[in-house]
Write a protein that holds these residues in place. Sequence first.
Motif: not given
Length: 84
Positions: A22-23, A53, A57
């Motif tokens: 996904y990331h 997310t 981050h």
Amino acid sequence: MGTRKRSDSRYCSPRRPLIPLYHPIWADADPDDITYAVSRAAHGNFRNWARLTALTHTALDRTGRPRVDQEVLRWVFSKLASPH
């Protein structure tokens, strides 16, 4: 047992680990930390994963940590629980 949403099974299934795809911040995450995130906040919903997310981050940037861990996730959960 009840019914389970198809999207929930994608995130929780050990055979289909989609979250690391996904990331990039999830690519190096320990699978147990991903499971922890699923159980606490994400619940198989992309909107929840997007918010999780983004906050993760931010936490990684602020702490200088190289990867997601449970301490980072606890900070993220505290932000998810707080009103805007």
